[in-house]
Design a protein around this motif. Structure first.
Motif, PDB file in Angstrom:
ATOM      1  N   THR A 200      50.129 -22.243 -11.455  1.00 33.91           N
ATOM      2  CA  THR A 200      50.871 -21.135 -11.956  1.00 33.91           C
ATOM      3  C   THR A 200      51.398 -20.763 -13.528  1.00 33.91           C
ATOM      4  N   VAL A 201      50.808 -19.413 -13.815  1.00 31.88           N
ATOM      5  CA  VAL A 201      51.476 -19.390 -15.414  1.00 31.88           C
ATOM      6  C   VAL A 201      52.936 -18.917 -15.911  1.00 31.88           C
ATOM      7  N   THR A 202      53.379 -19.688 -16.733  1.00 33.10           N
ATOM      8  CA  THR A 202      54.589 -19.782 -16.626  1.00 33.10           C
ATOM      9  C   THR A 202      55.556 -18.671 -17.570  1.00 33.10           C
ATOM     10  N   SER A 203      56.061 -18.609 -17.834  1.00 33.97           N
ATOM     11  CA  SER A 203      57.185 -17.822 -18.975  1.00 33.97           C
ATOM     12  C   SER A 203      56.964 -18.644 -20.323  1.00 33.97           C
ATOM     13  N   ARG A 204      56.851 -19.811 -20.519  1.00 28.92           N
ATOM     14  CA  ARG A 204      56.767 -20.512 -21.254  1.00 28.92           C
ATOM     15  C   ARG A 204      55.633 -20.602 -22.408  1.00 28.92           C
ATOM     16  N   PHE A 205      55.210 -19.886 -23.326  1.00 28.55           N
ATOM     17  CA  PHE A 205      54.153 -19.182 -24.336  1.00 28.55           C
ATOM     18  C   PHE A 205      54.625 -18.684 -25.587  1.00 28.55           C
ATOM     19  N   ARG A 210      49.976 -22.225 -23.569  1.00 24.38           N
ATOM     20  CA  ARG A 210      50.367 -21.404 -22.743  1.00 24.38           C
ATOM     21  C   ARG A 210      50.462 -22.915 -22.149  1.00 24.38           C
ATOM     22  N   VAL A 211      52.154 -22.898 -21.131  1.00 25.19           N
ATOM     23  CA  VAL A 211      52.095 -23.877 -19.806  1.00 25.19           C
ATOM     24  C   VAL A 211      52.029 -23.496 -19.108  1.00 25.19           C
ATOM     25  N   LEU A 245      45.560 -24.061 -24.540  1.00 26.18           N
ATOM     26  CA  LEU A 245      45.183 -23.498 -26.081  1.00 26.18           C
ATOM     27  C   LEU A 245      45.023 -22.488 -26.587  1.00 26.18           C
ATOM     28  N   LEU A 246      45.331 -22.151 -27.382  1.00 25.34           N
ATOM     29  CA  LEU A 246      45.934 -19.975 -27.894  1.00 25.34           C
ATOM     30  C   LEU A 246      45.540 -20.748 -29.537  1.00 25.34           C
ATOM     31  N   ALA A 247      45.492 -18.783 -30.318  1.00 31.16           N
ATOM     32  CA  ALA A 247      45.346 -18.863 -31.528  1.00 31.16           C
ATOM     33  C   ALA A 247      45.471 -19.080 -32.505  1.00 31.16           C
ATOM     34  N   ASP A 248      46.867 -19.856 -32.281  1.00 32.33           N
ATOM     35  CA  ASP A 248      47.205 -21.045 -33.426  1.00 32.33           C
ATOM     36  C   ASP A 248      47.105 -22.657 -32.971  1.00 32.33           C
TER      37      ASP A 248
END
Length: 331
Positions: A200-205, A210-211, A245-248
């Motif tokens: 599940t994608v969470t709201s923590r990002f 993104r967690v 892991l994303l852009a930063d």
């Protein structure tokens, strides 16, 4: 010189200036930054002919912009974010022109990131050769706050339109990953869970990562030397919790990374609404290359269909006019 001036009356906390990203600096510990959703960003630039190569990245806070002088075209792309001018019908993937005295209001949609580009020229601040903003430090083009103002030279107006959505790059409930680079720190059961369980994608990002929610994929050890980290890596903490892991993202990490998302699916995951469930499709590197190249070809064709006509000089700069090489010393 004809100019247009815009003012941000309000801006969400993750509003930044981004270009395509900072290259060649990861070996010095500098993340590449750039847009979280690279395809939506490219669409905004294509639709406006933004030859300076940068735009505004928006997240859930949206923004409110007033045009104080002149008239300037804009494009809003990505995340299902909605734009209205002076309270008219809000639309996603919107292209139009903002005239002096008008207000552009942008509100969040079903996704998490949107991109706003203007059809004019403005020299955004640069750091290490790029305007990409590293959000936690503010280095680069910079964070946007209420009161931020921008003057654009040679502004162009754009006819109102709604852009076609991007081509689908995969099923909505499946994301492709390649095992590694540190899968050696996980037992076979964790790899089976990765492939068979739903997450599940969470709201923590944020722009860094993104967690995910789901079964813990506990590593056998987290006492490993720091190794390079890349966008799309699935990093597991000591309890087995996963972060994409994303852009930063950090440039090195001491936590093991069990798998890595293919490029197109990194952007898809970043835009998924909180609570969306999916599974990982474990593929080998050859299939990963095939899918990535197929998506790149489809996206390139779609972006060409969005390209703003612009001025002749801009069209010349944006197209490859050389389709062969002549060797002056050859026969």
């Amino acid at each position: 010189m004809i100019q247009a001036r815009i003012l941000f009356e309000a801006a969400g906390p993750l509003t930044t200036i981004q270009d395509r990203g900072r290259t060649g600096s990861m070996r010095f510990g500098v993340p590449p930054s750039g847009p979280v959703d690279r395809l939506a960003f490219a669409a905004a630039l294509a639709a406006t002919g933004a030859t300076d190569g940068w735009g505004f990245e928006l997240s859930h806070g949206g923004c409110l912009i007033t045009c104080h002088d002149g008239a300037i075209g804009f494009a809003l792309c990505g995340g299902g974010f909605l734009a209205d001018i002076d309270g008219d019908e809000p639309r996603a993937w919107r292209v139009g022109t903002l005239h002096a005295g008008q207000r552009l209001r942008i509100r969040a949609g079903s996704g998490n990131w949107a991109y706003l580009a203007f059809a004019g020229q403005h020299a955004a601040p640069r750091w290490l050769g790029s305007s990409a903003t590293h959000a936690s430090s503010g280095l680069g083009g910079g964070l946007i706050e209420a009161g931020s103002a921008f003057t654009f030279d040679s502004p162009r107006t754009l006819d109102p339109s709604t852009l076609a959505p991007p081509p689908p790059s995969g099923p909505p409930d499946s994301l492709a990953v390649v095992l590694g680079p540190q899968d050696r720190h996980f037992l076979a059961d964790a790899v089976r869970q990765l492939e068979q369980a739903r997450f599940t994608v969470t709201s923590r990002f944020d722009r860094m990562g993104r967690v995910l929610g789901g079964p813990p994929l506990v590593p056998t050890s987290i006492s490993m030397p720091s190794e390079p980290a890349l966008r799309g890596c699935l990093q597991a903490d000591g309890d087995g919790g996963l972060t994409v892991l994303l852009a930063d993202h950090q440039t090195t990490s001491g936590y093991p990374k069990i798998a890595t998302l293919i490029g197109p699916d990194v952007d898809r995951l970043a835009q998924m609404p909180a609570g969306h469930t999916f599974r990982f499709d474990l593929i080998d590197r050859h299939e990963a290359l095939r899918r990535t190249r197929t998506a790149a070809a489809a996206n390139a064709a779609w972006l060409r269909s969005l390209t703003a006509p612009g001025r002749l000089d801009e069209r010349l700069w944006s197209n490859n006019l050389v389709d062969g090489v002549i060797d002056a010393n050859g026969p």
